[in-house]
Structure formats: structure tokens, C-alpha cells
Design a protein around this motif. Sequence first.
Motif, PDB file in Angstrom:
ATOM      1  N   ALA A   1      -5.724   7.956  12.285  1.00 38.68           N
ATOM      2  CA  ALA A   1      -4.814   7.063  11.575  1.00 38.68           C
ATOM      3  C   ALA A   1      -5.330   5.626  11.592  1.00 38.68           C
ATOM      4  O   ALA A   1      -5.272   4.918  10.577  1.00 38.68           O
ATOM      5  CB  ALA A   1      -3.419   7.139  12.192  1.00 38.68           C
ATOM      6  N   ALA A   2      -5.829   5.190  12.736  1.00 38.97           N
ATOM      7  CA  ALA A   2      -6.358   3.821  12.835  1.00 38.97           C
ATOM      8  C   ALA A   2      -7.558   3.637  11.918  1.00 38.97           C
ATOM      9  O   ALA A   2      -7.728   2.579  11.296  1.00 38.97           O
ATOM     10  CB  ALA A   2      -6.733   3.518  14.278  1.00 38.97           C
ATOM     11  N   ALA A   3      -8.400   4.668  11.818  1.00 35.82           N
ATOM     12  CA  ALA A   3      -9.569   4.591  10.934  1.00 35.82           C
ATOM     13  C   ALA A   3      -9.137   4.520   9.474  1.00 35.82           C
ATOM     14  O   ALA A   3      -9.758   3.805   8.662  1.00 35.82           O
ATOM     15  CB  ALA A   3     -10.474   5.801  11.158  1.00 35.82           C
ATOM     16  N   ILE A   4      -8.087   5.243   9.118  1.00 35.30           N
ATOM     17  CA  ILE A   4      -7.573   5.200   7.749  1.00 35.30           C
ATOM     18  C   ILE A   4      -7.089   3.794   7.413  1.00 35.30           C
ATOM     19  O   ILE A   4      -7.379   3.257   6.335  1.00 35.30           O
ATOM     20  CB  ILE A   4      -6.434   6.219   7.564  1.00 35.30           C
ATOM     21  CG1 ILE A   4      -6.985   7.649   7.641  1.00 35.30           C
ATOM     22  CG2 ILE A   4      -5.718   5.998   6.225  1.00 35.30           C
ATOM     23  CD1 ILE A   4      -5.914   8.720   7.685  1.00 35.30           C
ATOM     24  N   VAL A   5      -6.368   3.186   8.339  1.00 31.93           N
ATOM     25  CA  VAL A   5      -5.875   1.821   8.120  1.00 31.93           C
ATOM     26  C   VAL A   5      -7.040   0.859   7.928  1.00 31.93           C
ATOM     27  O   VAL A   5      -7.022   0.017   7.019  1.00 31.93           O
ATOM     28  CB  VAL A   5      -4.984   1.366   9.291  1.00 31.93           C
ATOM     29  CG1 VAL A   5      -4.648  -0.119   9.155  1.00 31.93           C
ATOM     30  CG2 VAL A   5      -3.706   2.187   9.342  1.00 31.93           C
ATOM     31  N   ARG A   6      -8.075   0.995   8.759  1.00 32.79           N
ATOM     32  CA  ARG A   6      -9.242   0.120   8.609  1.00 32.79           C
ATOM     33  C   ARG A   6      -9.895   0.304   7.248  1.00 32.79           C
ATOM     34  O   ARG A   6     -10.326  -0.665   6.606  1.00 32.79           O
ATOM     35  CB  ARG A   6     -10.260   0.392   9.718  1.00 32.79           C
ATOM     36  CG  ARG A   6      -9.813  -0.043  11.102  1.00 32.79           C
ATOM     37  CD  ARG A   6     -10.975  -0.102  12.070  1.00 32.79           C
ATOM     38  NE  ARG A   6     -11.603   1.195  12.272  1.00 32.79           N
ATOM     39  CZ  ARG A   6     -11.226   2.074  13.191  1.00 32.79           C
ATOM     40  NH1 ARG A   6     -10.195   1.808  13.975  1.00 32.79           N
ATOM     41  NH2 ARG A   6     -11.871   3.228  13.320  1.00 32.79           N
ATOM     42  N   ALA A   7      -9.958   1.540   6.795  1.00 30.80           N
ATOM     43  CA  ALA A   7     -10.609   1.819   5.515  1.00 30.80           C
ATOM     44  C   ALA A   7      -9.826   1.237   4.339  1.00 30.80           C
ATOM     45  O   ALA A   7     -10.397   0.590   3.462  1.00 30.80           O
ATOM     46  CB  ALA A   7     -10.788   3.328   5.335  1.00 30.80           C
ATOM     47  N   VAL A   8      -8.520   1.449   4.323  1.00 32.95           N
ATOM     48  CA  VAL A   8      -7.742   1.035   3.150  1.00 32.95           C
ATOM     49  C   VAL A   8      -7.418  -0.452   3.145  1.00 32.95           C
ATOM     50  O   VAL A   8      -7.058  -1.005   2.092  1.00 32.95           O
ATOM     51  CB  VAL A   8      -6.441   1.857   3.024  1.00 32.95           C
ATOM     52  CG1 VAL A   8      -6.741   3.333   2.936  1.00 32.95           C
ATOM     53  CG2 VAL A   8      -5.483   1.565   4.164  1.00 32.95           C
TER      54      VAL A   8
ATOM     55  N   GLU B   1       2.420  10.581  11.083  1.00 33.84           N
ATOM     56  CA  GLU B   1       3.359   9.759  11.855  1.00 33.84           C
ATOM     57  C   GLU B   1       2.660   8.570  12.481  1.00 33.84           C
ATOM     58  O   GLU B   1       3.197   7.449  12.502  1.00 33.84           O
ATOM     59  CB  GLU B   1       4.034  10.627  12.922  1.00 33.84           C
ATOM     60  CG  GLU B   1       5.010  11.650  12.337  1.00 33.84           C
ATOM     61  CD  GLU B   1       5.472  12.671  13.342  1.00 33.84           C
ATOM     62  OE1 GLU B   1       6.576  13.223  13.157  1.00 33.84           O
ATOM     63  OE2 GLU B   1       4.739  12.938  14.328  1.00 33.84           O
ATOM     64  N   HIS B   2       1.455   8.778  13.005  1.00 33.63           N
ATOM     65  CA  HIS B   2       0.679   7.657  13.540  1.00 33.63           C
ATOM     66  C   HIS B   2       0.415   6.625  12.445  1.00 33.63           C
ATOM     67  O   HIS B   2       0.519   5.418  12.674  1.00 33.63           O
ATOM     68  CB  HIS B   2      -0.664   8.149  14.080  1.00 33.63           C
ATOM     69  CG  HIS B   2      -0.616   8.709  15.461  1.00 33.63           C
ATOM     70  ND1 HIS B   2      -0.200   7.968  16.565  1.00 33.63           N
ATOM     71  CD2 HIS B   2      -0.962   9.942  15.941  1.00 33.63           C
ATOM     72  CE1 HIS B   2      -0.289   8.723  17.652  1.00 33.63           C
ATOM     73  NE2 HIS B   2      -0.749   9.911  17.300  1.00 33.63           N
ATOM     74  N   LEU B   3       0.051   7.106  11.267  1.00 32.10           N
ATOM     75  CA  LEU B   3      -0.267   6.205  10.166  1.00 32.10           C
ATOM     76  C   LEU B   3       0.949   5.375   9.764  1.00 32.10           C
ATOM     77  O   LEU B   3       0.847   4.143   9.582  1.00 32.10           O
ATOM     78  CB  LEU B   3      -0.773   7.013   8.971  1.00 32.10           C
ATOM     79  CG  LEU B   3      -1.187   6.223   7.723  1.00 32.10           C
ATOM     80  CD1 LEU B   3      -2.246   5.185   8.060  1.00 32.10           C
ATOM     81  CD2 LEU B   3      -1.693   7.170   6.650  1.00 32.10           C
ATOM     82  N   LEU B   4       2.104   6.012   9.647  1.00 40.25           N
ATOM     83  CA  LEU B   4       3.320   5.280   9.298  1.00 40.25           C
ATOM     84  C   LEU B   4       3.636   4.217  10.344  1.00 40.25           C
ATOM     85  O   LEU B   4       4.070   3.107  10.006  1.00 40.25           O
ATOM     86  CB  LEU B   4       4.495   6.253   9.159  1.00 40.25           C
ATOM     87  CG  LEU B   4       4.470   7.184   7.935  1.00 40.25           C
ATOM     88  CD1 LEU B   4       5.607   8.187   8.023  1.00 40.25           C
ATOM     89  CD2 LEU B   4       4.553   6.388   6.648  1.00 40.25           C
TER      90      LEU B   4
ATOM     91  N   LYS C   1       0.820  -1.200   0.000  1.00 39.41           N
ATOM     92  CA  LYS C   1       0.000   0.000   0.000  1.00 39.41           C
ATOM     93  C   LYS C   1       0.866   1.266   0.000  1.00 39.41           C
ATOM     94  O   LYS C   1       1.890   1.332   0.678  1.00 39.41           O
ATOM     95  CB  LYS C   1      -0.905   0.023   1.239  1.00 39.41           C
ATOM     96  CG  LYS C   1      -1.963  -1.063   1.278  1.00 39.41           C
ATOM     97  CD  LYS C   1      -3.107  -0.749   0.335  1.00 39.41           C
ATOM     98  CE  LYS C   1      -4.246  -1.720   0.485  1.00 39.41           C
ATOM     99  NZ  LYS C   1      -5.365  -1.426  -0.443  1.00 39.41           N
ATOM    100  N   HIS C   2       0.419   2.241  -0.764  1.00 42.20           N
ATOM    101  CA  HIS C   2       1.003   3.589  -0.701  1.00 42.20           C
ATOM    102  C   HIS C   2      -0.177   4.554  -0.578  1.00 42.20           C
ATOM    103  O   HIS C   2      -0.811   4.915  -1.560  1.00 42.20           O
ATOM    104  CB  HIS C   2       1.828   3.901  -1.937  1.00 42.20           C
ATOM    105  CG  HIS C   2       2.590   5.182  -1.828  1.00 42.20           C
ATOM    106  ND1 HIS C   2       3.872   5.351  -2.305  1.00 42.20           N
ATOM    107  CD2 HIS C   2       2.261   6.394  -1.283  1.00 42.20           C
ATOM    108  CE1 HIS C   2       4.285   6.584  -2.065  1.00 42.20           C
ATOM    109  NE2 HIS C   2       3.315   7.236  -1.447  1.00 42.20           N
ATOM    110  N   ILE C   3      -0.454   4.952   0.650  1.00 41.55           N
ATOM    111  CA  ILE C   3      -1.606   5.801   0.959  1.00 41.55           C
ATOM    112  C   ILE C   3      -1.214   7.263   0.815  1.00 41.55           C
ATOM    113  O   ILE C   3      -0.173   7.688   1.323  1.00 41.55           O
ATOM    114  CB  ILE C   3      -2.095   5.534   2.396  1.00 41.55           C
ATOM    115  CG1 ILE C   3      -2.373   4.049   2.596  1.00 41.55           C
ATOM    116  CG2 ILE C   3      -3.334   6.370   2.717  1.00 41.55           C
ATOM    117  CD1 ILE C   3      -2.523   3.652   4.065  1.00 41.55           C
TER     118      ILE C   3
END
Length: 210
Positions: free
Chosen positions: A192-199, A29-32, A5-7
Motif C-alpha cells: 500500500a505504501a508503495a502504491i501511494v508513492r507511485a501515484v 484497507e492499508h491504502l485507504l 485521487k481515486h485509485i
Amino acid sequence: MSTSKHICLLGDSIFDNKIYVPDGNSVHEHLLANLTSPDTASLIAVDGAVVDSVFRQIERIPEAATDLVISVGGNDALYLQSSVMGEISDSVYSALGRMKAAIATFEREYQQVIGKLLQFKLPLTVCTIYDCVPGLDDPSLAGLAIINDIITRTAFKNSLDLIDLRLLCNDPTDYSPISPIEPSHEGGAKIAAAIVRAVTGNSVSTKVFC
């Protein structure tokens, strides 16, 4: 074989919030930290951006992008608050009419931005504007409801995943003490956690078909 993935994060300071969390982590930073190599994320969002300025951000989306996430509209809402919402009206009906007319530009530009992003043929997730900001008054809440209606309608019309920041960032600690309209370290972790769940396909968002 799974594809890495490259978000790409587009929009405003909801994602570009590092300056507001000097002792913590930004959303990026949280997302990374939540991703496993070789997955990665690019911060394209810019603090202070309005919907119209996202067109310039789109030009910077890397060819390696696999997922797009956009959170924008808060600064447009602030402009409406300082201009239209400060006007005197002789009735609620008249005031709502003025608000609807003023928001027409936002609606047109937001739909154009989403249309441009859809041309990439990549998974696209949009975010609402949160409304649990400490000190937010009732007229501002009413104005945000109108803007969020445009965002959610656009998402549902295009069958996009939706991260509802109104429900996600529901605690005062989710907002930066430096600027209460920006995510704090804690709020950024939630986003960030929500983004990870979505992608990753584990999102609880619902697509509505009409």
C-alpha cells in the motif's frame, strides 16, 4: 488546486487479500488508511483472477478513476507450474523451449490487458510477481523469472511505473500464514505504501528509454 485521487486496484489476491488477513488489514484497507480525504481507492481486483479475467474487471472501472494499479500473473504462474513444469524433458534446452511456448499466451494476454488499460489515458502502475514466498523452490523461481521478464518489458516499453514486489516483499513476515502466496498484514502495508508513492509522484521506479 490539487485534484483528488481515486485509485483503482485491479488484478488478483495480491490486492484482494482480506480473507488471508482476518486479524489484520488488507492491502485495500492499508491504502485507504494511507490516503487523506477526499482521496480514495476502489478494489476491483478479485482473488483467483488470471490475466484473461482482468478484461471483465476493466468494465467496472468507475468514471471517477484517476489512477490505475494492476498486479496479476501469479495464478497464471501457478497454472504453468502444475502443467508445463511437471513435464519430463530430455534436456534443459528443450524444457526452456516448451516453457517459452507455454508462456506465449500469457504474454499476449498481458500485453492486451495493458493496452486496454492505456486507453483510459490515466496513470498506470504495474507490479511484478514476488518471488520470496516461503518454500518456493528453484524451478518455480526460474519460471517466475520468465513471467516477470514479460511484465517488466511491457512496463518499460510503455513507460509505466513499476512496483517491484520481488524487492518490496523480501521477508517471510510479508506473507500470510494462512496462505503463503498472499500478502500478510505487514506485506500489505508495504504494498500500500508503495502504491501511494507511485501515484503521488514520489515513486523511486525508473523509466527506461531505448
